[in-house]
Structures are given as C-alpha cells and as structure tokens.
Write a protein that holds these residues in place. Structure first.
Motif, mmCIF file in Angstrom:
data_model
loop_
_atom_site.group_PDB
_atom_site.id
_atom_site.type_symbol
_atom_site.label_atom_id
_atom_site.label_comp_id
_atom_site.label_asym_id
_atom_site.label_seq_id
_atom_site.Cartn_x
_atom_site.Cartn_y
_atom_site.Cartn_z
ATOM 1 N N TYR A 334 0.830 -1.202 0.000
ATOM 2 C CA TYR A 334 0.000 0.000 0.000
ATOM 3 C C TYR A 334 0.873 1.264 0.000
ATOM 4 O O TYR A 334 0.663 2.187 -0.793
ATOM 5 C CB TYR A 334 -0.874 -0.053 1.254
ATOM 6 C CG TYR A 334 -1.872 1.074 1.410
ATOM 7 C CD1 TYR A 334 -3.075 1.048 0.718
ATOM 8 C CD2 TYR A 334 -1.615 2.147 2.254
ATOM 9 C CE1 TYR A 334 -3.999 2.061 0.866
ATOM 10 C CE2 TYR A 334 -2.533 3.165 2.407
ATOM 11 C CZ TYR A 334 -3.724 3.115 1.715
ATOM 12 O OH TYR A 334 -4.638 4.127 1.858
ATOM 13 N N GLN A 338 1.486 4.306 -2.858
ATOM 14 C CA GLN A 338 1.348 5.731 -2.539
ATOM 15 C C GLN A 338 2.576 6.516 -2.985
ATOM 16 O O GLN A 338 2.474 7.627 -3.489
ATOM 17 C CB GLN A 338 1.148 5.939 -1.020
ATOM 18 C CG GLN A 338 -0.010 5.204 -0.394
ATOM 19 C CD GLN A 338 -1.307 5.375 -1.146
ATOM 20 O OE1 GLN A 338 -1.568 6.425 -1.709
ATOM 21 N NE2 GLN A 338 -2.119 4.334 -1.187
ATOM 22 N N LEU A 344 -3.238 9.564 -2.542
ATOM 23 C CA LEU A 344 -3.864 8.660 -1.560
ATOM 24 C C LEU A 344 -5.208 8.130 -2.015
ATOM 25 O O LEU A 344 -5.929 7.541 -1.253
ATOM 26 C CB LEU A 344 -4.029 9.396 -0.224
ATOM 27 C CG LEU A 344 -2.794 9.387 0.669
ATOM 28 C CD1 LEU A 344 -2.983 10.340 1.804
ATOM 29 C CD2 LEU A 344 -2.492 8.010 1.178
ATOM 30 N N ASN A 414 -2.745 16.007 6.338
ATOM 31 C CA ASN A 414 -2.427 14.646 5.869
ATOM 32 C C ASN A 414 -1.992 13.708 7.000
ATOM 33 O O ASN A 414 -0.946 13.074 6.931
ATOM 34 C CB ASN A 414 -1.351 14.711 4.780
ATOM 35 C CG ASN A 414 -0.041 15.259 5.317
ATOM 36 O OD1 ASN A 414 -0.016 15.959 6.327
ATOM 37 N ND2 ASN A 414 1.054 14.949 4.645
ATOM 38 N N VAL A 416 -2.352 10.305 9.664
ATOM 39 C CA VAL A 416 -2.905 8.950 9.655
ATOM 40 C C VAL A 416 -4.060 8.965 10.649
ATOM 41 O O VAL A 416 -3.875 9.241 11.831
ATOM 42 C CB VAL A 416 -1.849 7.900 10.058
ATOM 43 C CG1 VAL A 416 -2.491 6.531 10.210
ATOM 44 C CG2 VAL A 416 -0.738 7.842 9.020
ATOM 45 N N LEU A 464 -4.796 9.653 5.395
ATOM 46 C CA LEU A 464 -4.693 8.192 5.276
ATOM 47 C C LEU A 464 -5.602 7.577 6.342
ATOM 48 O O LEU A 464 -5.274 7.564 7.521
ATOM 49 C CB LEU A 464 -3.239 7.748 5.479
ATOM 50 C CG LEU A 464 -2.960 6.236 5.550
ATOM 51 C CD1 LEU A 464 -3.570 5.502 4.374
ATOM 52 C CD2 LEU A 464 -1.476 5.965 5.621
#
Length: 771
Positions: A334, A338, A344, A414, A416, A464
């Motif tokens: 993954y 990216q 994303l 941006n 997580v 994300l």
C-alpha cells in the motif's frame, strides 16, 4: 472489657475532617502522607484519618494532631499528573490514638475503637425527629446542600450515624466538627448539632436579607452598565483600541496571517464583522466567536513532509509487531503504491480481528513509518449522525463532528487517521452515523467533506484513513464496500511466546519498576501461562498475567530482599494460583452422540461440542443451547438427510416414529449462529442413532445440504487456530476450502491433519470409529 489495640498508618488532614460512614476524595501530596498511604495499601487498606490543629503546618508533630479521629478504608487510589495522589476513602468508626509508634518516615499509631453511648430510646427518637426537621429547614435556606441529600438521610435509622452524616454536610469549621466527632454520647451529639444548625439558619436568614438589598442595588448597576456601553461606542468613534474593538482587530490580523484558502478567509472576515456588531452580552456573540476560533484552529493547507521509505517502514513494523507477515506485506504494498502515484486515492484499509491482536498499534506503526501525525477516534457506541457531521450552528454549545475535531487535533491535512471500532456504530432517531461515514471514506467525495458546523467544504483527500473492527458482519454493506479488509486472525502459541519475550515482558518490567536482571521467566513457564492461564486469539490477557507476575516479583524483591527471581513452570502456580483453563479441551475418550465442531467468534476461533440423545417418543426434534435461525435450519437439514438415508447409514428406517431426538449445544447462555455446524450436527445424530462413537481427536466444520453435499465456510484460519489451541489433531473441512489452507501458519499446519470432503459419507468415514 479492654478494647483491642491495632496499629495503623496515620494520615493528618488539613482543613478537613472525615466522619464514620462518610465517603469522599482526598488529594495527598506530602511525602509522609504518601508513605503512610502506601503502607496502608500494602496492608489491609485501612488508615487512620485525623485533623491537624493548625492548617498552616507542613510537617506536624504528634502534639499538632487531634488524638480522636476516624479509621477509614481506602477504596480507590489514582496518581495525578502533578505528582499528588487522589484517594477515595470511607470512614469506618471513631478511634483514639493511644501511642505514636513511628514518626520519621511516616506516622504509625496504635489506636482503640471508641464505643457510642446511647441514651433512652424515646429521647433519641425525639432528638432524631427534631434534628431532621432542623436539617430540612437548613437545606431550604442553603444553596450548598441539595434536596437529594435530605432523601438520603431520612431513611437512616441509627441515631449516631444520622448525626455523623448530617454533620458532614454542614458548613462548619474544623474545630466545631472535631468537637462533634469527640462526643461519644449520641444524645449529646444530636443536641449539639441541633444548636449549631439553629445558629447556621440565623446566619442564612441574614444572608437572604443582604441578597435582597444587593438585588435592589443591581438595578442601579444595570443603568450604569448601559451608560458604560454608550461610553464604549464613543470610544470606538474616537479610535480607542481597548475592549472589543481591539479584540476584533486581533482576530482580523490572525485570519489574514493564517493558511486559509481565499474563500474561507472571506467567510471568516464576514463573521468577524458580524461579531463586531453583536453586543457582547448576546448569546449569538459566543456562537460567532466559537465559529471563528474553529476556522482559525483547523489546518487548511499545512502538511507534514512524507518520508515513505519502504525499507524503513518494514523495520518499524517488524520492530513493533512479531508475526502478521501477510498483513505487513499488504501495508508495505500500500505504501509503495502511494510513493509511486503520490496520491492517496486508493482503498481505505480496515484491520479486522479479535481484541488484543494489535490492530490499533499497527495503525500507530504505520504513522511512525511514514512520519505523519497520528490521530484516533473511537466510534464504539456512536449512534448520533451529529457525532460525525457536527451540530448545526443554531444554538449555544454547538460543535463540529469527530472528524473535524480529529483534524484540529492532528494539526496537518495529511495525518494517519484511525477510525477505531467502526463495527460498533449504531443508529437511532438521531440519524445513522454509518451513512455519514460513507462520504468520509469515499476518495471520490471526501475532497469536499461537509460538516454541519463548519458548513464550508473541507478537504479530507490527503488523509490516510485506517479503520479497525472485530467483525465485518455488523458493518453496513455500502460502508464495507469502501474499505479493503485485512484480516488479523490471531497468534499461534509460538508467536505468543516471541511476543511475550520481545514486547510484553520488557514493557511490563519497565511499568512495574523492575530491571532486566531482577526477573526471568523461562520458556516452559511462558508456555504454561499461554496454555493454562489464557484462552484468546490476541495477547491482551497474556499481558495482564505477565503484569501480575511482575507485581508479585516486585513484592518478593521488596519483602524478601531477593536480588533475582526466576519463574519456572512449577513456581508459576504458587504465584498465580491454580490454572484457569485445561489445555487440550478435547474429549478424553471417543463419545457416542457427541461431535466437536469449530466456531468463529468475535474473539477468535473456538471449538463447540454438539450433543445428541434419543429416547422413546414420536419423532419430536428438540433444539436447545440458544441457537440462531441458521443453526436451527442446519439441524433440520441434517435430520431430513438422515431420514432419507437411514438404511444406508445402518439406522432403523422408522427411527423417527419411535424416538424423540434432543440436540443440545452446551454453554446455553451464549447465543450461537452460523452456517458451519451442519456436518457436526449430522455426525452427532448418526453417532447417537447408530451407536457408533465419534473419534475424540477429530473436529469438523462445514454446512450440509439435503442431498448430503458439504458446502464451504468462512474463517478457516481462525477456526484452525482455535482447534490447535484445544488440542485437536484432525480437521474435516469442505473441499472448496482447500484454497484457504495456505493462509494458515505453517507451525499449525504441521501439527494438524486437514481432510477435505465433498459429501457427508466422507465425513462419517473419517469421523466415526469403525468406519
């Protein structure tokens, strides 16, 4: 009769006094007091509470402490960030200090209990009524005591306890309360309270009269306020920057210097202009100000610099997590995509597995590996759409939803973003939060996410998103469609051993103040801990048991002055008590009418015994064990198949006319449902009716049709791990599930024999003794 003398730690109280039966929180900060508290916790959790004569003394001597106080039990203890300790205590009885035993490190005293001296029954009854009447009148005048307090004291029948509870609610000086505490005669104590309450009522009456006078003067103040507002308007015309005018200018300056997009900046400046015109006392003023503060606090363009280095990410994941090779491989794939696409817009990852397998910590590791801010919100129990989309800005106290709150906390656009327990969301009359999550998790829509509070589109396309769940069954279909499921089934015994040695044991040693050389747990002891004291897919229960061992070790090192403690397989029972679970849950011998099935639950794989008995009757089929519709239908299908093939199976063709049949799944309080128990029920039925025993080491899973075909099932990996934990040796699986065998850890595959079958005849051939 001589009273027993007991030795307990003493906690001197400043400006406070505790009565018997009284429950309250205390903040303890002085070194001597903390030592006394720790001494109490090591004993029977009782501590003697007595007030200081002078509040100002930091280090009181025995003569500075009242000798009559209350013996109390410590109910709870919690360390606060500022170093103090907050304890919850409950007063037990009055006691008097006979002698100070220790005064250096902490106060240790010898005390004796003080008996209450009762008077004549009718006198006490009259005093109780008078006291309650006075207290009721006091509550009506006082704003410090609630009416609910009266309801709690009315039902108290013991005069001494009634006097103590009422005294604890009165706003009296410590000396007055101490005088009450020292009175052993219950009637005398009540008389003193009645006199004190009467005096307090007079004071409260005076306060009420003063309040009336203040109200009159407030009307005059209102007039002055109006004139001051006029003065502020004049000052504004003169260019005075004090007051609200200066605040508005500061807001404008902050907005112009912020990273807002141009259209958001225009809206913010318009709101500032509105804020300037609205009076400060208006409710709308606080709403506008709150909205402007949120616009300023949100990150609009600020990003953290991505450092997607696959080798570094792999090192971080391997350092933080043992095993889970396929999960790690998928995460690295993954991240590689990216890096190549620099975008994303891809699947939202959803980590699914039982509790304690490391889903949340995996998400943290992903954030660390790509150098992004990490933010987590828990969706468990969320049933209001406004929790996701926010409240509309039409009332005081409105707030944005959890997504926008999370973005403010992250500080960048941006991060997580972990959506924890996404399968635990519910819905009611306030809306469906899972439907609101559809926009959040759709890469085609979330670049202009709409929050009811912010109202303007907010870009979530750089976030994300990672979700976690225990089961996919409760996630709505459309929401599930937007996520890629990564299954984390659980750990084998070998993996748990490595996790315990490399992660759990070092962590718990640190948290319990032990050094590496202080404690050693041998491998055979860890295996016993895993097999006999825990039964789980994850390692949360294992960590709790290791923490318990660390605490026991700490106690041994302190009390017995040992330098090193080695925990062996034998000594583990001395520390933790008798084993909780039996390793190898399979039957000890082959059974007639009992077959072992495999189940897939929210906490991992497990085994399920299905029992069948038959007795003279008229063909009635009874099902018990809190079975769901699917399992009941499986039982009916198995019963019908056996009727159609009775002769070939060696069963009397008219058995259904002569016998009643009872199918039972033990642990009746636990709801059970699923399509994988068909062949297990059929095998148990054939065994009971034919008298042939089922092999004890065989477990099975698969659905059955009316023609005897065996259909595929899900969760084979989880079921295999559960069978392995239970000690089974042979597993019968549907033919179509052969493809899933490669997902099962090699260490488990080596110890289990898997037999793929396509028909029930094959199942019976391998399951029944003598076939």
């Amino acid at each position: 009769m001589t009273k027993d003398i007991i030795q307990v730690p003493l906690l001197p109280l400043r400006g406070l006094l505790v009565f018997p039966s009284m429950v309250l929180h205390l903040d303890v900060g002085r070194d001597k007091s903390i030592q006394a508290l720790e001494k109490a916790m090591m004993g029977d959790q009782t501590i003697f509470l007595s007030a200081q004569k002078k509040v100002s003394l930091d280090d009181p001597e025995p003569n500075d402490i009242y000798h009559i106080g209350t013996l109390a039990e410590v109910k709870q203890m919690m360390k606060l960030p500022n170093g103090t300790i907050r304890v919850l205590v409950e007063g037990l009885y009055r006691a008097e200090i006979q002698r100070f035993v220790e005064t250096d490190e902490e106060f240790i005293v010898e005390i004796t209990e003080l008996d209450e001296i009762h008077g004549e029954v009718h006198e006490e009854e009259a005093l109780m009524r008078s006291l309650l009447t006075q207290f009721e009148q006091y509550i009506k005048l006082s704003s410090k005591v609630t009416k609910e307090t009266l309801a709690t004291v009315v039902d108290i029948e013991e005069p001494g306890r009634l006097a103590d509870i009422i005294a604890s609610h009165l706003a009296l000086k410590v000396k007055e309360k101490q005088d009450i505490l020292e009175i052993k005669q219950v009637p005398k104590r009540m008389q003193m309270l009645i006199r004190l309450i009467s005096n307090e009522k007079k004071v409260l009456d005076l306060e009420k009269k003063i309040g009336q006078r203040v109200k009159t003067s407030m009307e005059k103040t209102q007039k002055e306020y109006y004139l001051r507002e006029q003065l502020k308007a004049i000052q504004k015309e003169l260019g005075d920057k004090d007051g609200k005018t200066g605040e508005v200018e500061d807001l404008r300056e902050k907005i112009e210097q912020s990273d807002m997009p141009e259209h958001i900046m225009e809206i913010a400046l318009k709101e500032v202009a509105r804020y300037e015109k609205v009076p400060q006392s208006s409710g709308e003023s606080s709403i506008i100000r709150n909205y402007i503060d949120w616009l300023l606090a949100l990150p609009w363009t600020k990003k953290s610099q991505d450092t997607i280095n696959i080798n570094n990410a792999e090192k971080v994941l391997n350092k933080d997590h043992y095993g889970l090779e396929k999960v790690k491989e998928r995460i690295l794939e993954y991240l590689a995509v990216q890096k190549l696409t620099n975008s994303l817009k891809g699947p939202i990852l959803c980590l699914v597995g039982p509790p304690g397998v490391g889903k949340t910590s995996l998400a943290k590791s992903i954030a660390a590996s790509v150098n992004r801010n990490f933010v987590r919100i828990s969706l468990g129990g969320v049933r209001d759409e406004a929790e996701i989309r926010g409240h509309r800005r039409t009332y005081i106290g409105a707030m944005p939803g959890r997504i926008i709150q999370g973005m403010k906390k992250a500080g960048t656009i941006n991060p997580v973003f972990l959506l924890d327990e996404i399968d635990k969301m519910s819905n009611d009359f306030r809306g469906d939060p899972s439907a609101a999550m559809l926009e959040v998790l759709d890469p085609e829509q979330n670049h202009n996410f709409s929050d009811h509070f912010i109202e303007e589109p907010y870009d979530l396309s750089n976030v994300l998103f990672i979700a976690t769940a225990n089961s996919v069954n409760t996630i709505p279909g459309p929401l599930l469609d937007r996520m890629e499921i990564i299954s984390i089934a659980g750990y084998t015994e070998l993996e748990k051993l490595h996790i315990a040695k490399e992660h759990l044991l070092p962590k718990q040693r640190r948290e319990n103040g032990l050094k590496k050389g202080d404690m050693q747990i041998r491998d055979e002891a860890l295996f016993k801990l895993i097999r006999r004291y825990t039964r789980e897919a994850g390692v949360r229960g294992l960590e709790r048991q290791i923490a318990k061992l660390c605490r026991k070790t700490a106690k041994i090192i302190i009390s017995e002055e040992k330098k090193r403690v080695v925990i062996t397989e034998k000594s583990i029972e001395e520390l933790l008590g008798k084993p909780v679970y039996r390793y190898g849950l399979i039957e000890q011998e082959d059974q007639v009418g009992a077959a072992t099935g495999l189940a897939y639950t929210a906490v991992g794989g497990d085994i399920l015994t299905i029992e069948v008995s038959h007795f003279p009757g008229k063909g009635k089929l009874t099902l018990t064990g809190k079975l769901g519709d699917v399992m009941q239908e499986s039982a009916q299908a198995a019963f019908s198949y056996i009727r159609s093939r009775a002769k070939e199976l060696g069963i009397a063709p008219d058995f259904y006319e002569k016998y009643d049949i009872h199918i039972h799944v033990p642990e009746g309080a636990t709801p059970k449902d699923g399509p994988s128990a068909g062949i297990t029920m059929a095998t148990a039925l054939v065994s009971a009716l034919s008298g042939k025993a089922v092999r004890k080491e065989v477990g099975m899973t698969g659905e059955i049709t009316l023609r005897g075909r065996v259909l595929p099932i899900g969760g084979l990996k989880e079921k295999s791990l559960g069978a392995h934990r239970a000690g089974l040796k042979t597993i019968i699986i549907p033919e179509e599930n052969k493809k899933d065998l490669e997902n099962i850890p090699e260490s488990v595959r080596e110890e289990l024999t898997f037999i793929p079958v396509g028909h029930l005849d094959q199942v019976l051939k391998h399951a029944l003794v003598g076939e």
